[in-house]
Write an enzyme that holds these catalytic residues in place. Structure first.
Site, PDB file in Angstrom:
ATOM      1  N   ASN A 179       0.831  -1.211   0.000  1.00  0.00           N
ATOM      2  CA  ASN A 179       0.000   0.000   0.000  1.00  0.00           C
ATOM      3  C   ASN A 179       0.864   1.259   0.000  1.00  0.00           C
ATOM      4  OD1 ASN A 179       0.952   0.266   2.605  1.00  0.00           O
ATOM      5  ND2 ASN A 179      -0.993  -0.133   3.588  1.00  0.00           N
TER       6      ASN A 179
ATOM      7  N   VAL B  74       0.126   5.031   4.367  1.00  0.00           N
ATOM      8  CA  VAL B  74      -0.446   6.157   5.115  1.00  0.00           C
ATOM      9  C   VAL B  74      -0.961   5.671   6.463  1.00  0.00           C
ATOM     10  CG1 VAL B  74      -2.142   8.002   5.085  1.00  0.00           C
ATOM     11  CG2 VAL B  74      -1.059   7.273   2.947  1.00  0.00           C
TER      12      VAL B  74
ATOM     13  N   HIS C 229      -9.903  -0.177   0.139  1.00  0.00           N
ATOM     14  CA  HIS C 229     -10.080  -0.328   1.578  1.00  0.00           C
ATOM     15  C   HIS C 229     -11.321  -1.185   1.853  1.00  0.00           C
ATOM     16  CE1 HIS C 229      -7.934   3.791   2.476  1.00  0.00           C
ATOM     17  NE2 HIS C 229      -7.077   2.822   2.188  1.00  0.00           N
TER      18      HIS C 229
ATOM     19  N   HIS D 109      -7.631   6.416   6.154  1.00  0.00           N
ATOM     20  CA  HIS D 109      -6.852   5.277   5.666  1.00  0.00           C
ATOM     21  C   HIS D 109      -6.858   4.201   6.742  1.00  0.00           C
ATOM     22  CE1 HIS D 109      -5.185   7.206   1.986  1.00  0.00           C
ATOM     23  NE2 HIS D 109      -5.665   8.249   2.636  1.00  0.00           N
TER      24      HIS D 109
END
Length: 596
Positions: free
Chosen positions: A125, A128, A532, A575
């Protein structure tokens, strides 16, 4: 001297001393091995659980991961922070999922790469680190019927998870975060931006001049509203993942945890009954669709940490799910639970760009060629430079719709008064995961994300063959709230980019969007999922409404617990990396308490 079975029973620590190993093929796993816990999936949840359970030397743990090692062929792609986007789609590091056509996106199918590697999503990913709103955790606690998931109760686990380290470039970070809010001794390394850019000062200047964009000294306080410096899971010049922070340190230093990768779990196997309740402590797995199936039995629990796609997929293949859907594939229903694979939540994202008056954006690097080669040379020589830093942004903002917004006329779906509705983040170059990269010019991008998304999708079976990927339908931007919030976010981004601090720097729109119809057409053409996925096996104390209870145990089943994003009853508004780590840390203690 031959050691008997009785010897190992009397001296369990010595028994575990003989067990530590790493296997890259199921055929290599000795058939007589027994384990207290079998952890399915070596992503965030599975890595944390395996590490924390192996702290007890009397327990033996097996971790089974479908994907590859995080080391070896092309591993620079998941080590060098800036080039994270090169890991997907269609590389050896990802499950190359694809959605069904999305009605709100011109019926486009969306590539949906998920981590197929030790560390899972944390290895591929954009790193974050946002804990999200305190109200997200309070909502989790209320909906799951367990106060232990509330912000006040779970916050110590956030500190336990994290080790804040200095930014890679060594700049003075005073005033860029609030130190007391962060952990200093956890396994996972986090840091502030390690490469400052020319848009940092104007971004901060906007926060001083415009009330719409307030400065927030640290979005990880539980109250994320405003523009903050971004935290990333980067330590020095390297990505910090659940594999590097949790899993591999445990495997290499402890004797009671075995790791098997390149082995896909095909189903759970019923191993008995307690009264009328089925017990599922058997795990079946194979190297690929043509390979022999293998089975291992957990003495205590099977812990599913295969993610919001993998976990419900395994449950369905095991006969746990909606009876009518399972019957279509001639799968015997053992537990009829219509919630398995449903309630999927996700965040829609779209990128907006402007041309800028600059020769110092990251555009030459992302185009490749000489600029990239020079940056890579600097990285290898010094561990510094653009490639050692996050390739997304140095600042990001979490914002709410105005209280009098017509979008909220039918109610506010956010979890609380300081939970954001949307996110904007600022990139010093042309950033997009869907648009073609222009081969000349300099750009600034603003990322737009609906973080309180109300659309709900599903994951269902495509076949009873476990090696056939499931049907994924996130229903991106399926509700009017999501569409109107995205319009508001883009309008907000336009005001940001044309604010006084950017005059003379921003020279024009890359795409001109005037009317709401213009925006919706643009979104339909270029929006996608931020990847997500959440809530496909959500927690609820009532088995009619959820898949697991407040302790994350699967309803109407013994021996199976789920620890991954799928159990969240509400998607966190930000996030989602940090919330999964924090949840998994607490889940480890829940499991330990269940087996004193």
């Amino acid at each position: 001297m031959q050691l008997t079975k009785a010897f190992f029973i009397l001296f369990p620590f010595l028994a575990s001393k003989a067990l530590a190993a790493i296997y890259d093929n199921p055929s290599l796993l000795p058939p007589d091995r027994t384990y207290d816990f079998v952890v399915v999936g070596a992503g965030i949840g599975g890595s944390v659980i395996a590490n924390r359970l192996s702290e007890n030397p009397n327990w033996n743990i097996l971790v089974i991961e479908a994907g590859r090692s995080n080391e070896g062929f092309q591993d620079e792609l998941i080590k060098i922070p800036f080039i994270a986007s090169k890991t997907f789609p269609e590389t050896s590091f990802t499950w190359n999922y694809t959605t069904v056509p999305q009605a709100a996106l011109n019926n486009r199918k969306i590539a949906f790469p998920e981590g197929y590697v030790l560390g899972g999503g944390s290895s591929i990913n954009f790193m974050v680190y946002t804990r999200c709103s305190k109200y997200d955790y309070d909502a989790f606690a209320k909906m799951a019927g367990d106060d232990g998931w509330s912000w006040d109760k779970i916050l110590p686990y956030a500190h336990k998870n994290e080790k804040h380290v200095p930014p890679n470039d060594g700049h003075n970070e005073t005033g860029e975060y609030i130190p007391k809010l962060h952990g200093t001794h956890g396994p996972l390394l986090t840091s502030l931006p390690g490469f400052l850019t020319e848009i940092d000062d104007p971004v901060l200047a906007v926060t001083k001049q415009y009330r719409e964009f307030p400065y927030n000294p640290d979005y990880n306080s539980g109250d994320p509203i405003g523009i903050s410096w971004m935290h990333s899971t980067i330590g020095g010049p390297l990505r910090s993942s659940s594999a590097t922070a949790y899993l591999m340190p445990a495997v290499r230093s402890r004797s009671n945890i075995d790791l098997l990768y390149n082995a896909q779990v095909t189903r759970l196997i019923q191993s008995g009954k307690v009264g009328t309740v089925p017990v599922f402590r058997g795990v079946e797995f194979a190297h690929n669709s043509r390979s022999e199936r293998h089975t291992v039995i957990a003495r205590k629990e099977v812990i599913l940490s295969a993610g919001s796609f993998g976990t419900p997929h395994i449950l369905l293949l095991s006969g746990i799910g909606p009876k009518l859907e399972l019957a279509k594939f001639n799968i015997t229903t053992i537990v009829d639970n219509p919630n398995v694979g449903k309630n999927m939540a996700d965040h829609p994202i779209v990128f907006l760009q402007w041309t800028v008056n600059s020769n110092d954006t990251f555009d030459p690097i992302i185009r490749g060629g000489e600029a990239y080669d020079e940056a890579l040379k600097e990285y290898h020589a010094t561990g510094r430079g653009r490639l050692a830093a996050n390739g997304v942004s140095n600042h990001m903002g979490f914002l709410r719709l105005p209280e009098d917004s017509p979008v909220l006329a039918n109610g506010d779906p956010s979890t609380g008064k300081t939970s954001p509705h949307y996110e904007i983040a600022f990139a010093n170059g042309f950033l997009s995961t869907t648009q073609p990269i222009p081969q000349n010019g300099s750009y600034m991008s603003i990322i737009n994300v609906v973080v309180t998304a109300t659309s709900r999708g599903s994951i269902t079976l495509a076949s009873k063959d476990p090696f056939v990927l499931p049907v994924i339908d996130p229903k991106v931007l399926d509700t009017e709230f999501d569409k109107q919030t995205m319009i508001h976010s883009i309008r907000s981004s336009q005001r940001f980019a044309t604010s006084t601090p950017f005059k003379g720097y921003v020279t024009g729109n890359y795409t001109t969007l005037i009317t709401d119809e213009d925006i919706l057409n643009y979104v339909a053409q270029w929006a996608t999922s931020i990847k997500h996925p959440f809530s496909t096996a959500r927690a609820d104390p009532d088995p009619k409404n959820g898949v697991v209870d407040g302790k994350l145990l699967v309803h109407k089943v013994r021996g199976v617990r789920i620890v991954d994003a799928s159990v969240w009853p509400v998607i966190p508004a930000g996030h989602t990396l940090a919330p999964i780590y924090i949840m998994a840390e607490r889940a480890a203690d829940v499991i330990k308490a269940a087996w004193p």
